[in-house]
Design a protein around this motif. Structure first.
Motif, PDB file in Angstrom:
ATOM      1  N   ARG A 150      -6.794  -0.683   0.650  1.00 46.68           N
ATOM      2  CA  ARG A 150      -7.383  -0.158   0.905  1.00 46.68           C
ATOM      3  C   ARG A 150      -8.415  -1.774   1.584  1.00 46.68           C
ATOM      4  O   ARG A 150      -9.388  -1.585   1.875  1.00 46.68           O
ATOM      5  N   ILE A 151      -8.108  -3.170   1.526  1.00 48.07           N
ATOM      6  CA  ILE A 151      -8.594  -3.996   2.212  1.00 48.07           C
ATOM      7  C   ILE A 151      -8.444  -3.685   4.338  1.00 48.07           C
ATOM      8  O   ILE A 151      -9.533  -3.488   4.757  1.00 48.07           O
ATOM      9  N   ASP A 179       1.298   1.130   9.373  1.00 47.71           N
ATOM     10  CA  ASP A 179       1.280   0.799   7.640  1.00 47.71           C
ATOM     11  C   ASP A 179       2.129   2.207   7.490  1.00 47.71           C
ATOM     12  O   ASP A 179       1.340   3.406   7.381  1.00 47.71           O
ATOM     13  N   THR A 216      -4.992 -12.744   5.390  1.00 45.97           N
ATOM     14  CA  THR A 216      -5.218 -13.048   3.839  1.00 45.97           C
ATOM     15  C   THR A 216      -4.518 -12.262   3.080  1.00 45.97           C
ATOM     16  O   THR A 216      -5.350 -12.136   1.778  1.00 45.97           O
ATOM     17  N   ASP A 236      -5.402 -17.825   4.558  1.00 44.48           N
ATOM     18  CA  ASP A 236      -5.939 -17.922   3.250  1.00 44.48           C
ATOM     19  C   ASP A 236      -4.548 -17.578   2.253  1.00 44.48           C
ATOM     20  O   ASP A 236      -5.141 -18.760   1.350  1.00 44.48           O
TER      21      ASP A 236
END
Ligand SMILES: NC(=O)c1ccc[n+]([C@@H]2O[C@H](COP(=O)([O-])OP(=O)(O)OC[C@H]3O[C@@H](n4cnc5c(N)ncnc54)[C@H](O)[C@@H]3O)[C@@H](O)[C@H]2O)c1
Ligand SMILES: O=C(O)[C@H](O)COP(=O)(O)O
Length: 334
Positions: free
Chosen positions: A160-161, A180, A240, A267
């Motif tokens: 999703r991100i 991926d 992140t 992050d």
């Protein structure tokens, strides 16, 4: 007239503040038992034993707590990642688990893009140098800057991100690679990136690497000393996703010190809030050698007022559906 309470739902933790929003979504027949702590050792076993469902944000959930969830029909996490939840212990106890995948995707993608662009343009380094401007007020005082349409971004994890990041990168003209192994053939065409089949390849081919995969047995330490060494000299790294993907701060420090890694923006750290590692000391003290080359934000990529409401509402709806229909949406299995 008071509605009789039919269910008890446990909510952790103090990051929620007050569970007013959850109460509204869960409805009047639900009693909320609020555990105002992230420390699971403080969860009272008698209270756990009475729960029909449990909602968890920052707390770990391991077998000692899970063993007291005698009537619990499901555990729902407020966030996307679930590495702090003992899925095997939940499965052994016959308790299904769900995460909350559809909140804050846009925020995390924006955060990653902000990090990519500001490091690519070397904003923080230029800012640091310009502040001491007798020597630093120079247009070309830093390493060469590539135009964005001459640079390659490697996206690791195109869920999703990762997909939202790819969509944001396209208008800048970057070449976009994606790695991926969980995505089916053709995904790259549908989303618009070039598929790379091996982690080592995407690390070697990218000027900027951005991480968007979960922390699992396969991904923990994917950018330890070995992974960092495979990066292009002068590469930029953005994380992140989860701190465990990096894990080894000694290796990160060495890569930054040598310049093999030009800059990093992070992050999420394996230890939050960050500890006392020398790299973190240099970052806190703006040491010259590092100045502007390491940016750290406090695991708030997901956060906006909108995302916080979305997160809490979605998680509470998941519980309400479970109580009404016995069905757990967004179920995750070990
Ligand atoms: N910093 C934040 O505030 C924040 C907020 C939300 C999520 N996250 C993190 O971001 C991660 C991604 O979130 P998402 O919503 O895109 O999840 P997602 O499940 O939609 O996507 C994750 C993708 O990673 C892929 N993946 C799994 N193992 C991989 C591997 N070994 N190599 C490469 N890819 C792999 C999966 O196939 C999947 O496509 C979460 O797991 C969470 O850890 C961070
Ligand atoms: O996974 C997520 O949704 C975000 O990282 C925020 O959740 P956490 O910080 O509680 O893991």
């Amino acid at each position: 007239m008071m509605t009789q309470k039919k269910y008890v739902v446990g909510i952790t933790d103090h990051m929620i503040g007050s569970p007013d929003l959850e109460a509204e979504v869960l409805g009047q027949d639900v009693e909320i038992d609020f555990f105002a702590t992230t420390d699971e050792t403080l969860f009272d076993p008698d209270r756990l034993a009475k729960l029909d469902a449990l909602m968890v944000w920052g707390a770990r959930l391991g077998s000692p707590s899970i063993s007291h969830l005698h009537r619990c029909r499901g555990v729902v996490r407020y966030g996307v990642g679930y590495e702090k939840i003992d899925l095997a212990a939940l499965a052994n106890a016959g308790i299904p688990f769900a995460n909350n995948p559809d909140y804050g995707t846009e925020e995390v993608a924006d955060h990653a893009i902000a990090m990519i662009l500001s490091l690519h343009r070397r904003l923080w380094e230029h800012d640091a140098r310009a502040r001491g401007y007798t020597s630093g007020w120079q247009v070309h005082s830093l390493k060469p800057l590539a135009r964005s349409n001459r640079a390659t971004v490697g996206v690791i994890g195109v869920g999703r991100i990762g997909t939202a990041v790819v969509n944001r990168l396209k208008p800048f003209g970057f070449r976009i690679l994606g790695y991926d192994p969980g995505q089916p053939p053709g995904h790259e065409k549908a989303v618009g990136y070039e598929r790379v089949e091996a982690l080592a390849d995407i690390l070697a081919k990218s000027d900027i690497v951005t991480l968007h995969c979960p922390a699992t047995a396969d991904t923990r330490g994917m950018l330890n000393a070995d992974g960092l060494a495979r990066l292009k000299p002068g590469a930029i790294l953005v994380n992140t996703a989860r701190g465990e993907l990096l894990g080894d701060l000694d290796a990160l420090e060495a890569a930054l010190r040598s310049g093999h890694l030009a800059a990093a923006a992070i992050d999420t750290l394996a230890q939050e809030p960050p500890g006392q590692h020398p790299l973190l000391f240099a970052w806190r003290n703006r040491e010259d050698w590092l100045s502007g080359r390491l940016v750290i934000t406090p695991h708030n990529a997901f956060y906006s007022d909108h995302a916080a409401v979305e997160m809490r509402t979605n998680a509470a709806r998941t519980v309400r559906i479970l109580l009404d229909e016995g069905r757990l949406r967004n179920r995750v299995t070990a």
